[in-house]
Design an enzyme around this catalytic site. Structure first.
Site, PDB file in Angstrom:
ATOM      1  N   LYS A  99      -4.084  -0.464  -4.412  1.00 28.86           N
ATOM      2  CA  LYS A  99      -5.104  -0.740  -5.420  1.00 28.86           C
ATOM      3  C   LYS A  99      -5.091  -2.208  -5.852  1.00 28.86           C
ATOM      4  O   LYS A  99      -6.150  -2.776  -6.172  1.00 28.86           O
ATOM      5  CB  LYS A  99      -4.918   0.192  -6.622  1.00 28.86           C
ATOM      6  CG  LYS A  99      -5.181   1.661  -6.307  1.00 28.86           C
ATOM      7  CD  LYS A  99      -6.604   1.871  -5.786  1.00 28.86           C
ATOM      8  CE  LYS A  99      -6.942   3.328  -5.576  1.00 28.86           C
ATOM      9  NZ  LYS A  99      -8.344   3.546  -5.161  1.00 28.86           N
TER      10      LYS A  99
ATOM     11  N   TYR B  76       0.655   3.363  -3.676  1.00 32.05           N
ATOM     12  CA  TYR B  76      -0.661   3.450  -4.307  1.00 32.05           C
ATOM     13  C   TYR B  76      -0.972   2.177  -5.094  1.00 32.05           C
ATOM     14  O   TYR B  76      -2.074   1.631  -5.010  1.00 32.05           O
ATOM     15  CB  TYR B  76      -0.697   4.669  -5.225  1.00 32.05           C
ATOM     16  CG  TYR B  76      -2.044   4.975  -5.838  1.00 32.05           C
ATOM     17  CD1 TYR B  76      -3.052   5.569  -5.090  1.00 32.05           C
ATOM     18  CD2 TYR B  76      -2.309   4.678  -7.177  1.00 32.05           C
ATOM     19  CE1 TYR B  76      -4.288   5.863  -5.643  1.00 32.05           C
ATOM     20  CE2 TYR B  76      -3.541   4.975  -7.741  1.00 32.05           C
ATOM     21  CZ  TYR B  76      -4.524   5.560  -6.976  1.00 32.05           C
ATOM     22  OH  TYR B  76      -5.752   5.848  -7.530  1.00 32.05           O
TER      23      TYR B  76
END
Length: 204
Positions: free
Chosen positions: A158, A154
């Protein structure tokens, strides 16, 4: 009277995407809501838009699938003739410690969060360049800047969105198209509640 502007929001069935859609509706924008699984949620959301007298288009599409993305954008253009604002909000988590994380868990998060942002931005930009104006808003995260244990996939996705947005902003500025990334901290949503439960398991 000036016609309403149009916003396309990916992953708008709940959480940040849902609240973003409501804010744009209150501002008088026509709304294109993208979802992948929560049709009931978006249909309920559409009812909330009625009081703002804006038009709403609900479209199912997997943002990591090129063909579905191109069809999503085409239908939006067919309906409203333009897309003034794109909000790339769709995202998932598949948290695990690095040594336990499967290749599938890593790849899926990158495909939805980062590749999905690329695919939708590319598809919409084609029309924004013809309009010679537009705004692209990409949802990153504070963990894309600081990192977070149990979220290397993740965090990487990002962080990638931040670099992607900076590059796109430089490419499109001459066409009067803005590109910005937002990196929120912890906001209570269905997804972050799930993260909190997983974090407890990871830390024990």
């Amino acid at each position: 009277m000036e016609e309403n502007k149009t916003v396309l929001i990916t992953g708008a069935s709940r959480g940040i995407g849902k609240e973003t859609a409501l804010r744009f509706a209150k501002a008088g924008y026509n709304i294109v809501i993208n979802y992948v699984s929560n049709k009931t949620n978006v249909e309920e959301l559409k009812k909330e838009f009625d009081e703002y007298k804006v038009e709403t288009l609900i479209l199912k599409a997997d943002v990591s699938n090129k063909e579905e993305v191109e069809e999503l954008v085409k239908k939006a253009i067919d309906k409203f003739g333009k897309i003034d604002v794109l909000v790339n909000n769709a995202g998932i988590t598949k948290d695990n410690l690095l040594m336990r994380m499967s290749e599938e868990e890593f790849d899926k998060v990158i495909e939805i969060n980062l590749k999905g942002t690329y695919l939708v931005t590319k598809a919409v930009t084609k029309y924004m360049m013809k309009q010679r104006k537009g705004s692209i808003i990409n949802l990153s995260s504070v963990v894309g800047v600081a990192g977070n244990a149990g979220q290397c996939n993740y965090s990487a996705s990002k962080a990638g969105i931040i670099g992607f947005t900076k590059s796109v902003a430089k490419e499109l500025a001459s066409r009067n198209i803005r590109a910005n990334a937002i990196a929120p901290g912890f906001i209570e949503t269905d997804m972050t509640r799930s993260i909190a439960r997983k974090r407890k398991r990871i830390n024990t």
